[in-house]
Design a protein around this motif. Sequence first.
Motif, PDB file in Angstrom:
ATOM      1  N   THR A   1       0.822  -1.216   0.000  1.00  0.00           N
ATOM      2  CA  THR A   1       0.000   0.000   0.000  1.00  0.00           C
ATOM      3  C   THR A   1       0.856   1.267   0.000  1.00  0.00           C
ATOM      4  O   THR A   1       0.343   2.358   0.212  1.00  0.00           O
ATOM      5  CB  THR A   1      -0.961   0.017   1.208  1.00  0.00           C
ATOM      6  N   THR A   2       2.160   1.096  -0.270  1.00  0.00           N
ATOM      7  CA  THR A   2       3.078   2.228  -0.319  1.00  0.00           C
ATOM      8  C   THR A   2       3.888   2.154  -1.609  1.00  0.00           C
ATOM      9  O   THR A   2       4.486   1.125  -1.914  1.00  0.00           O
ATOM     10  CB  THR A   2       4.042   2.198   0.887  1.00  0.00           C
ATOM     11  N   GLY A   3       3.904   3.254  -2.336  1.00  0.00           N
ATOM     12  CA  GLY A   3       4.654   3.302  -3.585  1.00  0.00           C
ATOM     13  C   GLY A   3       6.130   3.531  -3.360  1.00  0.00           C
ATOM     14  O   GLY A   3       6.578   3.780  -2.241  1.00  0.00           O
ATOM     15  N   PRO A   4       6.915   3.486  -4.418  1.00  0.00           N
ATOM     16  CA  PRO A   4       8.365   3.625  -4.304  1.00  0.00           C
ATOM     17  C   PRO A   4       8.816   4.989  -3.788  1.00  0.00           C
ATOM     18  O   PRO A   4       9.922   5.120  -3.277  1.00  0.00           O
ATOM     19  CB  PRO A   4       8.879   3.367  -5.721  1.00  0.00           C
ATOM     20  N   ASN A   5       7.950   5.979  -3.886  1.00  0.00           N
ATOM     21  CA  ASN A   5       8.283   7.319  -3.385  1.00  0.00           C
ATOM     22  C   ASN A   5       7.448   7.685  -2.168  1.00  0.00           C
ATOM     23  O   ASN A   5       7.281   8.857  -1.849  1.00  0.00           O
ATOM     24  CB  ASN A   5       8.094   8.355  -4.487  1.00  0.00           C
ATOM     25  N   GLY A   6       6.900   6.670  -1.490  1.00  0.00           N
ATOM     26  CA  GLY A   6       6.119   6.895  -0.278  1.00  0.00           C
ATOM     27  C   GLY A   6       4.652   7.213  -0.511  1.00  0.00           C
ATOM     28  O   GLY A   6       3.937   7.550   0.429  1.00  0.00           O
ATOM     29  N   GLN A   7       4.180   7.091  -1.748  1.00  0.00           N
ATOM     30  CA  GLN A   7       2.786   7.388  -2.048  1.00  0.00           C
ATOM     31  C   GLN A   7       1.870   6.355  -1.389  1.00  0.00           C
ATOM     32  O   GLN A   7       2.245   5.206  -1.221  1.00  0.00           O
ATOM     33  CB  GLN A   7       2.495   7.350  -3.554  1.00  0.00           C
ATOM     34  N   ASP A   8       0.656   6.786  -1.046  1.00  0.00           N
ATOM     35  CA  ASP A   8      -0.377   5.870  -0.578  1.00  0.00           C
ATOM     36  C   ASP A   8      -1.060   5.253  -1.789  1.00  0.00           C
ATOM     37  O   ASP A   8      -1.525   5.973  -2.672  1.00  0.00           O
ATOM     38  CB  ASP A   8      -1.424   6.606   0.269  1.00  0.00           C
ATOM     39  N   PHE A   9      -1.086   3.927  -1.848  1.00  0.00           N
ATOM     40  CA  PHE A   9      -1.711   3.199  -2.937  1.00  0.00           C
ATOM     41  C   PHE A   9      -2.672   2.165  -2.374  1.00  0.00           C
ATOM     42  O   PHE A   9      -2.467   1.667  -1.267  1.00  0.00           O
ATOM     43  CB  PHE A   9      -0.667   2.412  -3.744  1.00  0.00           C
ATOM     44  N   THR A  10      -3.681   1.818  -3.151  1.00  0.00           N
ATOM     45  CA  THR A  10      -4.426   0.599  -2.863  1.00  0.00           C
ATOM     46  C   THR A  10      -3.548  -0.551  -3.325  1.00  0.00           C
ATOM     47  O   THR A  10      -2.597  -0.354  -4.102  1.00  0.00           O
ATOM     48  CB  THR A  10      -5.773   0.542  -3.615  1.00  0.00           C
ATOM     49  N   VAL A  11      -3.865  -1.747  -2.881  1.00  0.00           N
ATOM     50  CA  VAL A  11      -3.065  -2.901  -3.300  1.00  0.00           C
ATOM     51  C   VAL A  11      -3.123  -3.074  -4.819  1.00  0.00           C
ATOM     52  O   VAL A  11      -2.111  -3.404  -5.449  1.00  0.00           O
ATOM     53  CB  VAL A  11      -3.490  -4.180  -2.546  1.00  0.00           C
ATOM     54  N   MET A  12      -4.271  -2.818  -5.416  1.00  0.00           N
ATOM     55  CA  MET A  12      -4.385  -2.972  -6.862  1.00  0.00           C
ATOM     56  C   MET A  12      -3.575  -1.902  -7.599  1.00  0.00           C
ATOM     57  O   MET A  12      -2.962  -2.183  -8.633  1.00  0.00           O
ATOM     58  CB  MET A  12      -5.857  -2.946  -7.289  1.00  0.00           C
ATOM     59  N   GLU A  13      -3.546  -0.679  -7.080  1.00  0.00           N
ATOM     60  CA  GLU A  13      -2.720   0.374  -7.679  1.00  0.00           C
ATOM     61  C   GLU A  13      -1.242   0.014  -7.570  1.00  0.00           C
ATOM     62  O   GLU A  13      -0.468   0.226  -8.506  1.00  0.00           O
ATOM     63  CB  GLU A  13      -2.966   1.714  -6.984  1.00  0.00           C
ATOM     64  N   ARG A  14      -0.859  -0.535  -6.426  1.00  0.00           N
ATOM     65  CA  ARG A  14       0.547  -0.905  -6.222  1.00  0.00           C
ATOM     66  C   ARG A  14       0.968  -2.025  -7.178  1.00  0.00           C
ATOM     67  O   ARG A  14       2.039  -1.962  -7.788  1.00  0.00           O
ATOM     68  CB  ARG A  14       0.745  -1.350  -4.774  1.00  0.00           C
ATOM     69  N   LEU A  15       0.125  -3.020  -7.332  1.00  0.00           N
ATOM     70  CA  LEU A  15       0.448  -4.100  -8.264  1.00  0.00           C
ATOM     71  C   LEU A  15       0.541  -3.575  -9.698  1.00  0.00           C
ATOM     72  O   LEU A  15       1.445  -3.962 -10.445  1.00  0.00           O
ATOM     73  CB  LEU A  15      -0.584  -5.215  -8.153  1.00  0.00           C
ATOM     74  N   ALA A  16      -0.345  -2.664 -10.075  1.00  0.00           N
ATOM     75  CA  ALA A  16      -0.291  -2.071 -11.414  1.00  0.00           C
ATOM     76  C   ALA A  16       0.990  -1.252 -11.590  1.00  0.00           C
ATOM     77  O   ALA A  16       1.628  -1.294 -12.651  1.00  0.00           O
ATOM     78  CB  ALA A  16      -1.521  -1.203 -11.660  1.00  0.00           C
ATOM     79  N   GLU A  17       1.381  -0.533 -10.544  1.00  0.00           N
ATOM     80  CA  GLU A  17       2.601   0.280 -10.599  1.00  0.00           C
ATOM     81  C   GLU A  17       3.818  -0.612 -10.813  1.00  0.00           C
ATOM     82  O   GLU A  17       4.709  -0.298 -11.604  1.00  0.00           O
ATOM     83  CB  GLU A  17       2.723   1.083  -9.296  1.00  0.00           C
ATOM     84  N   ILE A  18       3.864  -1.741 -10.126  1.00  0.00           N
ATOM     85  CA  ILE A  18       4.987  -2.677 -10.273  1.00  0.00           C
ATOM     86  C   ILE A  18       5.038  -3.210 -11.700  1.00  0.00           C
ATOM     87  O   ILE A  18       6.105  -3.245 -12.325  1.00  0.00           O
ATOM     88  CB  ILE A  18       4.876  -3.826  -9.248  1.00  0.00           C
ATOM     89  N   ARG A  19       3.882  -3.625 -12.224  1.00  0.00           N
ATOM     90  CA  ARG A  19       3.848  -4.147 -13.597  1.00  0.00           C
ATOM     91  C   ARG A  19       4.305  -3.088 -14.594  1.00  0.00           C
ATOM     92  O   ARG A  19       5.048  -3.383 -15.527  1.00  0.00           O
ATOM     93  CB  ARG A  19       2.436  -4.622 -13.935  1.00  0.00           C
ATOM     94  N   GLU A  20       3.858  -1.858 -14.391  1.00  0.00           N
ATOM     95  CA  GLU A  20       4.233  -0.776 -15.308  1.00  0.00           C
ATOM     96  C   GLU A  20       5.715  -0.458 -15.211  1.00  0.00           C
ATOM     97  O   GLU A  20       6.392  -0.269 -16.222  1.00  0.00           O
ATOM     98  CB  GLU A  20       3.407   0.475 -15.000  1.00  0.00           C
TER      99      GLU A  20
ATOM    100  N   ALA B   1       2.445 -14.197  -6.722  1.00  0.00           N
ATOM    101  CA  ALA B   1       2.190 -13.924  -5.303  1.00  0.00           C
ATOM    102  C   ALA B   1       0.923 -13.093  -5.078  1.00  0.00           C
ATOM    103  O   ALA B   1       0.462 -12.980  -3.944  1.00  0.00           O
ATOM    104  CB  ALA B   1       3.388 -13.197  -4.703  1.00  0.00           C
ATOM    105  N   GLU B   2       0.359 -12.533  -6.148  1.00  0.00           N
ATOM    106  CA  GLU B   2      -0.750 -11.580  -6.042  1.00  0.00           C
ATOM    107  C   GLU B   2      -1.913 -12.056  -5.162  1.00  0.00           C
ATOM    108  O   GLU B   2      -2.342 -11.304  -4.278  1.00  0.00           O
ATOM    109  CB  GLU B   2      -1.239 -11.220  -7.439  1.00  0.00           C
ATOM    110  N   PRO B   3      -2.452 -13.250  -5.340  1.00  0.00           N
ATOM    111  CA  PRO B   3      -3.589 -13.659  -4.493  1.00  0.00           C
ATOM    112  C   PRO B   3      -3.259 -13.644  -2.998  1.00  0.00           C
ATOM    113  O   PRO B   3      -4.054 -13.157  -2.182  1.00  0.00           O
ATOM    114  CB  PRO B   3      -3.921 -15.072  -4.978  1.00  0.00           C
TER     115      PRO B   3
END
Length: 66
Positions: free
Chosen positions: A12-31, A46-48
């Motif tokens: 729930t935390t992005g690479p720059n300390g952003q607040d993310f939902t788990v789905m946003e974080r997984l999308a950020e990693i893929r991108e 590991a997603e599930p």
Amino acid sequence: MSSDALWYADMTTGPNGQDFTVMERLAEIRERYGPDDLVTRFWKKAEPALIEAVRRTQARAATQPM
């Protein structure tokens, strides 16, 4: 599980300390890594478990007194 809180924090935390939902974080990693990168492939497997850990942690937090 004892690892749930750690996974919650990471998922729930992005690479720059952003607040993310788990789905946003997984999308950020893929991108960030691209679809064929080892990191992306690991998180996809590991997603599930990660999503469930985040849900368990949120449920526990919701029942705690403030």
